[in-house]
Motif scaffolding. Structure first.
Motif, PDB file in Angstrom:
ATOM      1  N   UNK A  59      64.124 117.365  17.988  1.00 10.37           N
ATOM      2  CA  UNK A  59      63.549 116.454  18.971  1.00 10.37           C
ATOM      3  C   UNK A  59      63.149 117.192  20.239  1.00 10.37           C
ATOM      4  N   UNK A  60      63.981 118.124  20.674  1.00 12.99           N
ATOM      5  CA  UNK A  60      63.682 118.854  21.903  1.00 12.99           C
ATOM      6  C   UNK A  60      62.467 119.758  21.721  1.00 12.99           C
ATOM      7  N   UNK A  61      62.399 120.428  20.571  1.00 12.27           N
ATOM      8  CA  UNK A  61      61.244 121.288  20.307  1.00 12.27           C
ATOM      9  C   UNK A  61      59.958 120.462  20.367  1.00 12.27           C
ATOM     10  N   UNK A  62      59.992 119.335  19.652  1.00 14.89           N
ATOM     11  CA  UNK A  62      58.801 118.495  19.561  1.00 14.89           C
ATOM     12  C   UNK A  62      58.401 117.980  20.945  1.00 14.89           C
ATOM     13  N   UNK A  63      59.366 117.468  21.703  1.00 11.72           N
ATOM     14  CA  UNK A  63      59.051 116.881  23.003  1.00 11.72           C
ATOM     15  C   UNK A  63      58.634 117.943  24.008  1.00 11.72           C
ATOM     16  N   UNK A  64      59.248 119.117  23.919  1.00  7.37           N
ATOM     17  CA  UNK A  64      58.881 120.207  24.823  1.00  7.37           C
ATOM     18  C   UNK A  64      57.416 120.590  24.602  1.00  7.37           C
ATOM     19  N   UNK A  65      57.070 120.778  23.331  1.00  6.50           N
ATOM     20  CA  UNK A  65      55.703 121.172  23.000  1.00  6.50           C
ATOM     21  C   UNK A  65      54.725 120.069  23.391  1.00  6.50           C
ATOM     22  N   UNK A  66      55.068 118.825  23.068  1.00  2.00           N
ATOM     23  CA  UNK A  66      54.166 117.714  23.379  1.00  2.00           C
ATOM     24  C   UNK A  66      53.996 117.539  24.882  1.00  2.00           C
ATOM     25  N   UNK A  67      55.090 117.732  25.646  1.00  3.65           N
ATOM     26  CA  UNK A  67      54.962 117.480  27.080  1.00  3.65           C
ATOM     27  C   UNK A  67      54.187 118.604  27.759  1.00  3.65           C
ATOM     28  N   UNK A  68      54.321 119.832  27.262  1.00  5.38           N
ATOM     29  CA  UNK A  68      53.557 120.916  27.891  1.00  5.38           C
ATOM     30  C   UNK A  68      52.081 120.830  27.520  1.00  5.38           C
ATOM     31  N   UNK A  69      51.815 120.391  26.291  1.00  4.94           N
ATOM     32  CA  UNK A  69      50.409 120.335  25.893  1.00  4.94           C
ATOM     33  C   UNK A  69      49.765 118.998  26.251  1.00  4.94           C
ATOM     34  N   UNK A  70      50.546 118.043  26.727  1.00  3.47           N
ATOM     35  CA  UNK A  70      49.950 116.744  27.042  1.00  3.47           C
ATOM     36  C   UNK A  70      49.062 116.880  28.267  1.00  3.47           C
ATOM     37  N   UNK A  71      48.010 116.090  28.247  1.00  2.74           N
ATOM     38  CA  UNK A  71      46.986 116.288  29.247  1.00  2.74           C
ATOM     39  C   UNK A  71      46.585 114.951  29.881  1.00  2.74           C
ATOM     40  N   UNK A 119      52.498 129.166  39.672  1.00  2.00           N
ATOM     41  CA  UNK A 119      52.937 127.804  39.971  1.00  2.00           C
ATOM     42  C   UNK A 119      52.653 126.885  38.786  1.00  2.00           C
ATOM     43  N   UNK A 120      51.490 127.109  38.150  1.00  2.00           N
ATOM     44  CA  UNK A 120      51.148 126.294  36.977  1.00  2.00           C
ATOM     45  C   UNK A 120      52.205 126.455  35.882  1.00  2.00           C
ATOM     46  N   UNK A 121      52.572 127.705  35.640  1.00  3.60           N
ATOM     47  CA  UNK A 121      53.557 127.965  34.584  1.00  3.60           C
ATOM     48  C   UNK A 121      54.885 127.305  34.929  1.00  3.60           C
ATOM     49  N   UNK A 122      55.327 127.493  36.187  1.00  4.04           N
ATOM     50  CA  UNK A 122      56.635 126.921  36.524  1.00  4.04           C
ATOM     51  C   UNK A 122      56.574 125.394  36.533  1.00  4.04           C
ATOM     52  N   UNK A 123      55.473 124.813  37.010  1.00  2.00           N
ATOM     53  CA  UNK A 123      55.327 123.346  36.948  1.00  2.00           C
ATOM     54  C   UNK A 123      55.417 122.850  35.513  1.00  2.00           C
ATOM     55  N   UNK A 124      54.684 123.534  34.639  1.00  2.00           N
ATOM     56  CA  UNK A 124      54.645 123.094  33.245  1.00  2.00           C
ATOM     57  C   UNK A 124      56.014 123.235  32.588  1.00  2.00           C
ATOM     58  N   UNK A 125      56.675 124.358  32.859  1.00  2.00           N
ATOM     59  CA  UNK A 125      57.995 124.562  32.256  1.00  2.00           C
ATOM     60  C   UNK A 125      58.995 123.534  32.787  1.00  2.00           C
ATOM     61  N   UNK A 126      58.947 123.276  34.091  1.00  2.00           N
ATOM     62  CA  UNK A 126      59.851 122.278  34.672  1.00  2.00           C
ATOM     63  C   UNK A 126      59.599 120.909  34.062  1.00  2.00           C
ATOM     64  N   UNK A 127      58.300 120.564  33.948  1.00  2.00           N
ATOM     65  CA  UNK A 127      57.970 119.277  33.329  1.00  2.00           C
ATOM     66  C   UNK A 127      58.472 119.250  31.887  1.00  2.00           C
ATOM     67  N   UNK A 128      58.226 120.360  31.169  1.00  2.00           N
ATOM     68  CA  UNK A 128      58.647 120.414  29.769  1.00  2.00           C
ATOM     69  C   UNK A 128      60.146 120.238  29.622  1.00  2.00           C
ATOM     70  N   UNK A 129      60.909 121.034  30.364  1.00  2.00           N
ATOM     71  CA  UNK A 129      62.372 120.939  30.257  1.00  2.00           C
ATOM     72  C   UNK A 129      62.889 119.598  30.779  1.00  2.00           C
ATOM     73  N   UNK A 130      62.358 119.195  31.943  1.00  2.00           N
ATOM     74  CA  UNK A 130      62.849 117.954  32.569  1.00  2.00           C
ATOM     75  C   UNK A 130      62.582 116.736  31.703  1.00  2.00           C
ATOM     76  N   UNK A 131      61.314 116.613  31.264  1.00  2.00           N
ATOM     77  CA  UNK A 131      60.951 115.451  30.449  1.00  2.00           C
ATOM     78  C   UNK A 131      61.754 115.458  29.150  1.00  2.00           C
TER      79      UNK A 131
END
Lengths: 374, 296
Positions: free
Chosen positions: B227-239, B80-92
């Motif tokens: 831009x997508x690479x940067x935002x994807x990485x930043x949103x998944x690693x953001x805490x 669930x953590x992985x799917x939440x994070x991926x959804x947040x990453x892609x969605x954001x």
């Protein structure tokens, strides 16, 4: 009304006898801000299949005119018709006009074939037919088999030809060329000039060609419109423009010219310095004037008595002040009592060669001297 | 003739080749050393910790094991953590792209006279720490916040909208935090986009939608990818933003790493999740380089 206009125009335009105006620009105007007129009340008719050159210095409004025809700029006033179809306010993608840009504007993310096929795709041409037409167009510009290349892998001249193929493959009603040769080196420019003209004549496509290069305008075009400060200074055949300029700007801009200050003494007589010369003063009988003579229309002979020269010829004594060897011609600057005449003598026509400081006689025909009131 | 002209660069080449590497190494070395000591070595150490067996209470042993990974992949919560994070990453990333693209396109086209000023305005949120901006969003989006206050006092709604302490709040906050990064990356990748290509497409019969789809979009693809690479990485690693706007109710890989490492003191588990996040980033990078190659 329209037929009456045509009847009046036909005898005047000798070279296009019997041709109907295909592209008509009627009073087209582009105003920026309150009062800057980039193009001011332009009237030009281009007969079907003819090549019109718009010639002028930068900022004269020639490119603005082209962009208005293409629909990339709105017109402030006036009307543009192609074959009777009013396109004045149509968006560019509905005008059916082929356009070649100065820097070619080939889509960098597409191959050559994709570039050329783009317009066909927009017109819903089927895949097989499109492939054939693209190959045919590339053959026309002598680039068969180059379809899979990317534009950046090609030289400037090749890109230019792809741009031409892309514009022509859609079989547009009108072809517009915006300074298409200015980014090419001199040798290639000469070749492309001939090639573009040949293709234009083969397809019999009505074309407007914008250039600041008078050689291009004179050698390629059926009609030349010289533009100056947003206005049409003169419209005519290359020969009209070169031999019979209607104003000082045209005389000065097209070809090399000596411009001398003078004064009109009487009808067809102008005084330059201490001498009076017969010439055509266009009906003017008095006032300050500028006289224009082409350097190569002046012949030079060793100094001799003025009375030995035919009365039908203008002549002036002078002294060589500078000799410049250019290769095909030698250029002599000659002081004729206050005014300097630049003259050119072909190196092949041997004759006499002169030294700096040498005295000589300059002769020219009265009809080779154009006089403009100022 | 050709031999004469080509001999010149050949004669010069050895001299420049001797001088060049010294300067090159001198300039690259400081950052290479820092990167090695502060990034490469710790990542290796992180990878090693992820294989260490731990006893309860976070005591590390000297034994190596695959259990940390096995536990992760067999636990439905971590999936669930992985799917939440991926959804947040892609969605954001997608929402940020949609918000920032028009801004970037406008900045690319606006006259140079205004461009610098507008550019500074676009990236100015970066001058304020994202922690402070997140607290700002809590004030705006909270049940008693500005937004709900306006809606309730104007009678549009009766009870406050739930805009914080849930995924929606995290999305809103993350998008706002990331827009400047996305805009910067987009503009950096818009170099090939010139007006003349759109004009050429128009003259060939393309209407404005087709021009956008066939010319503008492919020409700006490098910027979009970056831009997508940067935002994807930043949103998944953001805490911080998920922690604060999620109110402890949004569970992501990044928050789980923090919980495991700092609260549970389970370093090996935290390290294993970190390695999995690194692998996700590696995959994102691979996709990015493929996209860039494709549109080059």
């Amino acid at each position: 009304m329209q037929t009456q206009e045509l009847r009046q125009e036909t005898p005047a335009a000798e070279t296009n006898t019997g041709d109907q105006a295909f592209l008509k620009l009627k009073g087209i105007t582009k105003r920026y801000g309150a009062d800057y007129m980039a193009v001011d009340d332009l009237d030009i008719d281009v007969p079907k299949g003819k090549l019109l050159g718009l010639l002028g210095p930068s900022g004269c409004g020639k490119t603005t005119t082209l962009r208005m025809i293409a629909g990339l700029l709105d017109i402030t006033r006036g009307k543009i018709t192609i074959d009777g179809d009013d396109i004045s306010h149509k968006p560019p993608h509905k005008r059916d006009i082929g356009l070649v840009f100065q820097n070619y504007a080939l889509f960098p993310h597409m191959t050559v074939a994709q570039n050329v096929a783009f317009g066909l795709e927009m017109r819903g041409v089927g895949r097989t037919e499109a492939r054939d037409r693209v190959e045919e167009a590339l053959e026309m510009v002598r680039l068969p088999g180059y379809g899979e290349r990317k534009p950046k892998e090609m030289s400037g001249g090749q890109q230019q030809r792809v741009a031409l193929a892309r514009a022509l493959v859609i079989r547009p009603r009108l072809l517009l060329l915006d300074e298409p040769l200015s980014n090419l080196d001199a040798k290639l420019r000469d070749d492309m000039r001939i090639e573009i003209r040949e293709i234009q004549q083969r397809l019999q496509i009505t074309t407007v060609f914008v250039t600041h290069d008078q050689v291009e305008a004179l050698t390629m075009c059926d009609l030349v419109g010289v533009m100056h400060r947003g206005k049409l200074a003169q419209l005519g055949t290359p020969e009209d423009i070169y031999e019979r300029p209607e104003d000082l700007f045209v005389a000065d801009f097209v070809g090399r010219t000596n411009i001398l200050d003078g004064e009109i003494e009487a009808l067809d007589r102008v005084r330059i310095g201490a001498s009076v010369y017969p010439c055509n003063t266009r009906g003017l009988t008095a006032g300050k004037a500028k006289a224009a003579i082409r350097p190569h229309r002046i012949s030079l002979t060793p100094s001799r008595d003025r009375s030995l020269v035919s009365m039908a010829t203008n002549a002036a004594h002078g002294k060589v002040t500078r000799v410049t060897y250019i290769g095909d011609v030698v250029q002599y600057d000659i002081d004729i009592g206050g005014n300097t005449l630049t003259t050119e003598v072909h190196t092949a026509s041997a004759g006499h060669s002169f030294q700096s400081g040498e005295k000589l006689l300059c002769e020219w025909k009265p009809q080779d001297m154009q006089v403009f009131g100022s | 003739m050709a031999a004469i002209t080509s001999s010149v660069p050949i004669a010069e080449a050895p001299a420049s080749r001797r001088k060049f590497p010294f300067l090159l190494i001198a300039l690259l070395l400081p950052m290479a050393i820092i990167n090695f000591v502060a990034f490469v070595l710790p990542v290796i150490r992180l990878g090693m910790i992820s294989f260490i067996e731990s006893r309860s209470g976070g005591v590390l042993t000297n034994n190596y094991t695959l259990e940390n990974y096995a536990d992760f992949f067999t636990d439905s919560f971590s999936i669930e953590l992985v799917s939440n994070s991926l959804l947040l990453g892609f969605g954001v990333t997608l929402i940020t792209l949609c918000c920032a693209y028009p801004i970037a396109l406008f900045l690319h086209r606006v006259s140079p006279k205004w461009r610098n000023m507008l550019f500074v305005i676009t990236v100015s949120p970066l001058l304020v720490s994202s922690v402070v901006r997140t607290y700002g969003w809590m004030v705006i989006l909270g049940d008693q916040g500005v937004f709900n206050g306006i809606l309730m006092s104007s009678g549009i709604i009766d009870s406050p909208l739930r805009l914080t302490n849930n995924t929606l709040g995290v999305f809103i906050g993350m998008v706002e935090v990331l827009i400047p990064y996305m805009a910067l990356s987009l503009i950096a990748g818009f170099g090939r986009l010139e007006n003349v290509y759109e004009e050429a497409a128009a003259s060939l019969g393309a209407n404005s939608w087709t021009r956008f789809r066939r010319v503008i979009l492919p020409l700006t693809a490098p910027g979009i990818a970056l831009g997508c690479l940067l935002c994807f990485v930043l949103s998944i690693s953001s805490f911080i933003t998920p922690k604060l706007l999620g109110g402890g109710r949004v569970f992501l890989l990044a928050t789980e790493i923090y919980d495991q490492a700092v609260i549970q003191l389970e370093w090996p588990t935290a390290a294993a999740i970190s390695v999995i996040v690194l692998i996700i980033f590696g995959l994102a990078l691979a996709v990015y380089s493929r996209v860039v190659k494709r549109f080059d």
